[in-house]
Design a protein around this motif. Structure first.
Motif, mmCIF file in Angstrom:
data_model
loop_
_atom_site.group_PDB
_atom_site.id
_atom_site.type_symbol
_atom_site.label_atom_id
_atom_site.label_comp_id
_atom_site.label_asym_id
_atom_site.label_seq_id
_atom_site.Cartn_x
_atom_site.Cartn_y
_atom_site.Cartn_z
ATOM 1 N N GLU A 94 -32.923 1.779 27.189
ATOM 2 C CA GLU A 94 -33.062 2.861 26.204
ATOM 3 C C GLU A 94 -32.250 2.473 24.976
ATOM 4 O OE1 GLU A 94 -31.935 7.178 27.172
ATOM 5 O OE2 GLU A 94 -30.409 6.446 25.783
ATOM 6 N N LEU A 95 -32.907 2.361 23.840
ATOM 7 C CA LEU A 95 -32.236 1.979 22.602
ATOM 8 C C LEU A 95 -31.781 3.186 21.786
ATOM 9 C CD1 LEU A 95 -34.687 -0.872 21.521
ATOM 10 C CD2 LEU A 95 -32.545 -1.103 22.797
ATOM 11 N N GLY A 96 -32.441 4.309 21.953
ATOM 12 C CA GLY A 96 -32.087 5.526 21.236
ATOM 13 C C GLY A 96 -32.880 6.685 21.790
ATOM 14 N N GLY A 97 -32.349 7.888 21.620
ATOM 15 C CA GLY A 97 -33.022 9.061 22.172
ATOM 16 C C GLY A 97 -32.502 9.394 23.552
ATOM 17 N N ASN A 98 -31.184 9.521 23.678
ATOM 18 C CA ASN A 98 -30.580 9.819 24.972
ATOM 19 C C ASN A 98 -30.855 11.280 25.354
ATOM 20 O OD1 ASN A 98 -27.265 9.926 26.402
ATOM 21 N ND2 ASN A 98 -29.076 8.975 27.247
ATOM 22 N N PHE A 146 -30.923 17.757 18.409
ATOM 23 C CA PHE A 146 -31.379 17.774 17.014
ATOM 24 C C PHE A 146 -30.967 16.490 16.288
ATOM 25 C CE2 PHE A 146 -30.976 22.550 17.589
ATOM 26 C CZ PHE A 146 -32.337 22.751 17.706
ATOM 27 N N ALA A 147 -29.712 16.075 16.467
ATOM 28 C CA ALA A 147 -29.226 14.878 15.772
ATOM 29 C C ALA A 147 -29.864 13.611 16.326
ATOM 30 C CB ALA A 147 -27.704 14.808 15.884
ATOM 31 N N GLU A 148 -29.951 13.523 17.644
ATOM 32 C CA GLU A 148 -30.477 12.307 18.274
ATOM 33 C C GLU A 148 -31.967 12.150 17.995
ATOM 34 O OE1 GLU A 148 -29.577 9.063 21.249
ATOM 35 O OE2 GLU A 148 -28.609 10.084 19.586
ATOM 36 N N ASN A 149 -32.690 13.255 17.981
ATOM 37 C CA ASN A 149 -34.124 13.194 17.720
ATOM 38 C C ASN A 149 -34.399 12.649 16.322
ATOM 39 O OD1 ASN A 149 -36.708 13.780 18.913
ATOM 40 N ND2 ASN A 149 -36.948 15.388 17.384
ATOM 41 N N GLN A 150 -33.604 13.058 15.357
ATOM 42 C CA GLN A 150 -33.755 12.533 14.002
ATOM 43 C C GLN A 150 -33.309 11.075 13.925
ATOM 44 O OE1 GLN A 150 -31.212 14.353 11.037
ATOM 45 N NE2 GLN A 150 -32.684 13.963 9.403
ATOM 46 N N ARG A 151 -32.266 10.741 14.662
ATOM 47 C CA ARG A 151 -31.699 9.390 14.616
ATOM 48 C C ARG A 151 -32.684 8.334 15.117
ATOM 49 N NH1 ARG A 151 -26.526 10.815 15.537
ATOM 50 N NH2 ARG A 151 -27.046 11.250 17.701
ATOM 51 N N VAL A 152 -33.514 8.687 16.077
ATOM 52 C CA VAL A 152 -34.474 7.722 16.622
ATOM 53 C C VAL A 152 -35.371 7.152 15.532
ATOM 54 C CG1 VAL A 152 -36.531 7.516 18.085
ATOM 55 C CG2 VAL A 152 -34.477 8.590 18.985
ATOM 56 N N GLY A 153 -35.877 8.009 14.653
ATOM 57 C CA GLY A 153 -36.731 7.524 13.577
ATOM 58 C C GLY A 153 -36.002 6.561 12.656
ATOM 59 N N ASN A 206 -39.568 17.199 24.648
ATOM 60 C CA ASN A 206 -40.627 16.836 23.700
ATOM 61 C C ASN A 206 -40.090 16.089 22.480
ATOM 62 O OD1 ASN A 206 -41.845 19.883 24.698
ATOM 63 N ND2 ASN A 206 -43.052 18.049 25.033
ATOM 64 N N GLY A 207 -39.030 15.316 22.683
ATOM 65 C CA GLY A 207 -38.412 14.604 21.582
ATOM 66 C C GLY A 207 -38.904 13.181 21.416
ATOM 67 N N ARG A 208 -38.185 12.447 20.570
ATOM 68 C CA ARG A 208 -38.501 11.048 20.277
ATOM 69 C C ARG A 208 -37.521 10.140 21.012
ATOM 70 N NH1 ARG A 208 -38.214 13.411 14.933
ATOM 71 N NH2 ARG A 208 -40.293 13.699 14.027
ATOM 72 N N VAL A 209 -37.994 8.950 21.386
ATOM 73 C CA VAL A 209 -37.126 7.956 21.998
ATOM 74 C C VAL A 209 -37.471 6.578 21.446
ATOM 75 C CG1 VAL A 209 -36.810 9.233 24.161
ATOM 76 C CG2 VAL A 209 -38.646 7.562 23.979
ATOM 77 N N LEU A 210 -36.505 5.686 21.551
ATOM 78 C CA LEU A 210 -36.697 4.276 21.217
ATOM 79 C C LEU A 210 -36.287 3.484 22.445
ATOM 80 C CD1 LEU A 210 -37.394 2.319 18.831
ATOM 81 C CD2 LEU A 210 -34.930 2.215 18.384
ATOM 82 N N CYS A 211 -37.175 2.657 22.945
ATOM 83 C CA CYS A 211 -36.896 1.958 24.198
ATOM 84 C C CYS A 211 -37.552 0.585 24.183
ATOM 85 C CB CYS A 211 -37.391 2.768 25.394
ATOM 86 S SG CYS A 211 -39.154 3.171 25.320
ATOM 87 N N ALA A 212 -37.225 -0.225 25.180
ATOM 88 C CA ALA A 212 -37.798 -1.572 25.257
ATOM 89 C C ALA A 212 -37.845 -2.031 26.702
ATOM 90 C CB ALA A 212 -36.979 -2.555 24.426
#
Length: 418
Positions: free
Chosen positions: A51-55, A298-305, A61-67
């Motif tokens: 998981e790279l972002g979106g903990n 709220f903060a993490e969801n925005q941070r993923v983008g 229903n949020g956003r995540v960044l993963c690999a």
């Protein structure tokens, strides 16, 4: 049966392909000696994920960044005519034998591999895909409790086997991920979002938006970690996730309790501005921890983008700064770095984070954060290549040989290896 050397180099890198070739040959020997009249066999590989972002955002229903990563779970498998799944795995002792003619959930199988086998097969049948019996020898380098999602890797592998053996490999990877997640939720009994399974099924670096939970928007991020000045690593603290199901379940439950005050099922449907305006009411009705976890969302969801944009543009230093902010939010707002209850004597993830932050602050570069579900398991760190040896020397005596592991991102999700 020939081991496909070119494919091994793609999945694991040229530097590890020799060891992997021996691993695949060992699977072939074990397969031939484990089953009566084994049928023609096929290798299938399912990666672990980082998981790279979106903990803890996907379940609201949020956003995540993963690999996906090169650490994987591999099966050598072949069809059976008796409609049974029979498999052996390096992760657990004994033979797993499941009758695929009976796919109803069994309460006594909850939190077992039997439940996942039965649940994935049931999902395939419910979605109109073909199923059938199979034999498999499975070897996993995604350790249980490693923080790389051994459960998702295994579930998606089962879907990859059924797709390859009975559906000509044509089952969409996202459908495999959705089936695997449902098996973990409904058969295994663990609440989770779809991120882990999607990463294992689709592969590569992914920005996932779960506003529509079962049909997330998927964007492939053209990130080249190998060209950066940083080593992406995880620190295995040695603490497993046993006994933490209630702690994991409390996070989405508390976020949803806060969302319910605004007439929404999840926080994705809540305006942060409206939330802050009614914060006294949220505290009174849902509690302070729920309020803090919502602020993290709220903060993490925005941070993923922002993370995805930085990686796609090659602005790796910007990405690392965002990783540091993500780590601070998980520790201070989400509160998933220390296991709940107990005497407080065992807090390995928190210790690893504290020492990592001290080291990286002295170096003046890098970042770290809790990885995945948290409370135990692993810490993720971005360490400058010139600092990595010293970082490993600092933490290895505390957490053991091999505890500081560099990760290699792989492009492929679950796939036949041929």
């Amino acid at each position: 049966m020939k081991v496909p050397e070119k494919m091994l180099a793609r999945l694991y890198g040229a530097e590890d392909s020799g060891r992997q070739k021996r691993r695949y040959r060992d699977l072939l020997r074990e397969y031939a000696g484990s089953f009566e009249k084994p049928q023609p066999a096929l290798y299938v590989s399912s990666p672990g994920r980082t998981e790279l972002g979106g903990n803890h955002t996907d379940h609201n229903n949020g956003r995540v960044l993963c690999a996906s990563v090169s650490r994987d779970t591999v099966a050598l498998c072949g069809p059976r005519s008796d409609n049974r799944a029979k498999l052996r795995t390096s992760a657990l002792p004994g033979l797993f034998d499941v009758d695929l003619g009976d796919l109803q959930p069994r309460p006594e199988e909850r939190e077992t591999s039997h439940a996942l086998i039965r649940g994935v097969a049931a999902g395939f049948r419910e979605e109109g895909f073909a199923i059938g019996g199979f034999s498999a020898i499975i070897h996993s380098e995604v350790g249980i409790g490693s923080g790389l999602s051994s459960s998702a890797s295994f579930e998606v592998l089962l879907g990859g086997i059924l797709s390859a053996l009975y559906n000509d490999g044509r089952v969409d990877p996202l459908a495999v991920a959705t089936i695997a997640r449902r098996a973990e939720n409904e058969y295994f009994g663990k609440p989770c979002g779809l991120m882990d399974q999607a990463a294992a099924a689709l592969g590569g670096v992914l920005a996932l938006d779960f506003e529509e939970e079962d049909t997330p928007a998927v964007v492939r991020v053209p990130a080249d970690f190998a060209r950066s000045e940083y080593v992406l690593a995880v620190v295995h603290t040695g603490a497993g996730h046993e006994g933490l199901t209630d702690a994991y379940a409390a996070i989405p439950a508390e976020m949803r309790a806060a969302a319910a005050l605004f007439g929404q099922k999840t926080l994705r449907g809540v305006s942060e501005r409206a939330f802050r305006a009614r914060l006294p009411e949220v505290r009174r009705r849902a509690g302070d921890r729920a309020a803090l976890r919502a602020l993290h969302f709220f903060a993490e969801n925005q941070r993923v983008g922002l993370m995805a944009e930085a990686l796609a543009a090659g602005r790796f230093d910007d990405h690392v700064r965002l990783v540091a902010a993500s780590g601070a939010s998980s520790a201070g707002l989400l509160q998933n770095t220390v296991p709940p209850g107990g005497s407080g004597r065992s807090q390995p993830a928190a210790l690893a984070l504290a020492l990592s932050n001290e080291f990286l602050a002295r170096a003046g570069r890098g970042a770290c954060r809790i990885h995945g579900g948290g409370f135990a398991g692993t810490v993720q760190a971005y360490v400058h290549r010139d600092d990595f040896r010293a970082y490993s020397r600092l933490l290895t005596p505390l957490f053991g040989k091999g505890s500081v592991e560099p990760l290699r991102i792989r492009a492929e999700g679950v796939t036949p290896v041929a």
